[in-house]
Design an enzyme around this catalytic site. Structure first.
Site, PDB file in Angstrom:
ATOM      1  N   GLY A  37      43.458 -43.006 -21.458  1.00  0.00           N
ATOM      2  CA  GLY A  37      42.819 -43.449 -20.420  1.00  0.00           C
ATOM      3  C   GLY A  37      43.567 -44.746 -19.782  1.00  0.00           C
TER       4      GLY A  37
ATOM      5  N   GLU B 255      35.919 -43.132 -27.914  1.00  0.00           N
ATOM      6  CA  GLU B 255      34.975 -43.761 -27.442  1.00  0.00           C
ATOM      7  C   GLU B 255      33.707 -43.825 -28.088  1.00  0.00           C
ATOM      8  OE1 GLU B 255      35.562 -41.637 -23.573  1.00  0.00           O
ATOM      9  OE2 GLU B 255      37.555 -42.676 -23.506  1.00  0.00           O
TER      10      GLU B 255
ATOM     11  N   GLU C 128      44.704 -39.437 -31.477  1.00  0.00           N
ATOM     12  CA  GLU C 128      44.596 -39.957 -30.062  1.00  0.00           C
ATOM     13  C   GLU C 128      44.935 -41.378 -30.295  1.00  0.00           C
ATOM     14  OE1 GLU C 128      42.477 -37.480 -26.918  1.00  0.00           O
ATOM     15  OE2 GLU C 128      41.105 -38.213 -28.304  1.00  0.00           O
TER      16      GLU C 128
ATOM     17  N   SER D 129      46.638 -39.818 -22.609  1.00  0.00           N
ATOM     18  CA  SER D 129      47.383 -40.103 -21.083  1.00  0.00           C
ATOM     19  C   SER D 129      48.338 -38.824 -20.971  1.00  0.00           C
ATOM     20  CB  SER D 129      48.001 -41.387 -20.856  1.00  0.00           C
ATOM     21  OG  SER D 129      47.018 -42.453 -20.751  1.00  0.00           O
TER      22      SER D 129
ATOM     23  N   HIS E 273      35.416 -38.871 -31.368  1.00  0.00           N
ATOM     24  CA  HIS E 273      36.470 -39.291 -30.169  1.00  0.00           C
ATOM     25  C   HIS E 273      36.457 -40.977 -30.136  1.00  0.00           C
ATOM     26  CE1 HIS E 273      37.603 -40.600 -26.322  1.00  0.00           C
ATOM     27  NE2 HIS E 273      38.361 -39.380 -26.149  1.00  0.00           N
TER      28      HIS E 273
ATOM     29  N   ASN F 173      38.923 -32.828 -21.897  1.00  0.00           N
ATOM     30  CA  ASN F 173      37.561 -33.682 -22.312  1.00  0.00           C
ATOM     31  C   ASN F 173      37.323 -34.156 -20.936  1.00  0.00           C
ATOM     32  OD1 ASN F 173      35.622 -35.342 -23.002  1.00  0.00           O
ATOM     33  ND2 ASN F 173      37.052 -36.731 -24.117  1.00  0.00           N
ATOM     34  N   TRP F 174      36.090 -33.670 -20.177  1.00  0.00           N
ATOM     35  CA  TRP F 174      35.631 -34.254 -18.990  1.00  0.00           C
ATOM     36  C   TRP F 174      34.774 -35.508 -19.126  1.00  0.00           C
ATOM     37  CZ3 TRP F 174      33.444 -28.944 -16.329  1.00  0.00           C
ATOM     38  CH2 TRP F 174      34.549 -28.189 -16.301  1.00  0.00           C
ATOM     39  N   LYS F 175      34.708 -35.908 -20.368  1.00  0.00           N
ATOM     40  CA  LYS F 175      34.114 -37.224 -20.603  1.00  0.00           C
ATOM     41  C   LYS F 175      32.541 -37.126 -19.683  1.00  0.00           C
ATOM     42  CE  LYS F 175      38.226 -39.629 -21.318  1.00  0.00           C
ATOM     43  NZ  LYS F 175      38.879 -40.896 -21.882  1.00  0.00           N
TER      44      LYS F 175
ATOM     45  N   GLY G 237      42.325 -35.761 -21.381  1.00  0.00           N
ATOM     46  CA  GLY G 237      40.943 -36.671 -20.527  1.00  0.00           C
ATOM     47  C   GLY G 237      41.218 -36.363 -19.083  1.00  0.00           C
ATOM     48  N   GLY G 238      41.552 -37.444 -18.308  1.00  0.00           N
ATOM     49  CA  GLY G 238      41.626 -37.585 -16.971  1.00  0.00           C
ATOM     50  C   GLY G 238      42.471 -36.254 -16.288  1.00  0.00           C
TER      51      GLY G 238
HETATM   52  C1  PEP Z   1      40.599 -38.173 -24.122  1.00  0.00           C
HETATM   53  O1  PEP Z   1      39.500 -38.484 -23.584  1.00  0.00           O
HETATM   54  O2  PEP Z   1      40.547 -37.728 -25.122  1.00  0.00           O
HETATM   55  C2  PEP Z   1      41.996 -38.674 -23.466  1.00  0.00           C
HETATM   56  C3  PEP Z   1      43.045 -38.304 -24.209  1.00  0.00           C
HETATM   57  O3  PEP Z   1      42.049 -39.058 -22.271  1.00  0.00           O
HETATM   58  P1  PEP Z   1      43.130 -39.587 -21.208  1.00  0.00           P
HETATM   59  O4  PEP Z   1      44.034 -38.079 -21.320  1.00  0.00           O
HETATM   60  O5  PEP Z   1      42.734 -39.636 -19.873  1.00  0.00           O
HETATM   61  O6  PEP Z   1      44.101 -40.484 -21.864  1.00  0.00           O
END
Ligand code: PEP
Length: 252
Positions: free
Chosen positions: A174, A98, A168, A213, A96, A9-11, A234-235
């Site tokens: 994040g 967010e 999640e 994470s 998600h 997920n590049w957000k 994500g990151g």
């Molecule tokens: C996400 O955005 O779904 C996510 C899991 O982010 P991260 O891996 O950065 O925690």
């Protein structure tokens, strides 16, 4: 036997230049052939660019969100699942945290989005998870169970034949905090048990991804748990080498 999946997920990250660089890095990765499904989720603006650049690669493209109705219509600023399918997407993230928390998306809206994704022939990845307060209050399984139930009650267990679920924990997204493999497995097992009550065949086939994470350093342990079928990243998915190492962890 469920085939593992790793989704990036590049957000709201990337420019045309940085996206091209990231894709070049992904194209150069030595990925385990045919044993892991890999997908990336760029911002909608970059979907077509990514689809074009990844042509011939075994990496699918998904979207991070879509409108609550399929097709075309008077919905200024929205992008429909039908348009995403037309652009070459295969998956759409639904719910998600967010979007639930910052954009205020309710279970009712997400039920419609989930349905719209399937109506366009795409696969929804339903994201569910508890906040830190909910975990501390011992409500994790209740909260996750309600988020899952919302789809089951509205669309039926059959909707999970073509769906992926991502657990999640909000407190792990994040933040650098990760659920331990045991904490994640406990929730994944509960999700599968809830689906199992409706239909065991469907429950056994649904892929349950962990997100929060995930990095190369913790992926092997997480993906080693019996009900964790890969990850939503994500990151770490913004770094091709790190993402590649996570994909290899899922393939082992
Ligand atoms: C996400 O955005 O779904 C996510 C899991 O982010 P991260 O891996 O950065 O925690």
């Amino acid at each position: 036997m469920r085939r593992p999946m790793v989704a990036g997920n590049w957000k709201m990250h990337g420019t045309r230049a940085s996206v091209a660089e990231l894709i070049e890095g992904l194209a150069n990765l030595a990925l385990p052939g045919g044993v892991v499904d890999v997908a990336v989720f760029p911002p909608s603006l970059h979907v077509s660019l990514v689809v074009d650049c990844l042509e011939g690669q075994s990496i699918s493209v998904g979207a991070q969100n879509c409108a609550h109705q399929a097709g075309q219509g008077a919905l200024t600023g929205e992008v429909s699942s039908t348009q995403l399918a037309d652009a070459g997407c295969k998956f759409v993230l639904v719910g998600h945290s967010e979007r639930r928390q910052i954009m205020g998306e309710s279970n009712e809206v997400l039920n419609r989005k989930f349905e719209a994704v399937q109506a366009a022939g795409l696969t929804p990845i339903l994201c569910i998870g508890e906040t830190l307060e909910e975990r501390k209050a011992g409500k994790t399984l209740e909260v996750v169970g309600q988020q899952l139930d919302s789809i089951i009650e509205e669309l039926g267990i059959g909707a999970f034949v073509n769906a992926v679920v991502a657990y999640e924990p909000v407190w792990a997204i994040g933040t650098g905090l990760t659920a331990s493999p045991e904490q994640a497995q406990e929730v994944h097992a509960a999700i599968r048990a809830q689906l199992m009550k409706e239909n065991s065949e469907v429950a056994q086939g649904v892929r349950l991804l962990y997100g929060g994470s995930v990095k190369a350093a913790n992926a092997v342990e997480l993906f080693g748990m019996p009900d964790i079928d890969g990850g939503l990243i994500g990151g770490a998915s913004l770094n091709a080498d790190e993402f590649g190492a996570i994909i290899r962890a899922a393939g082992n």
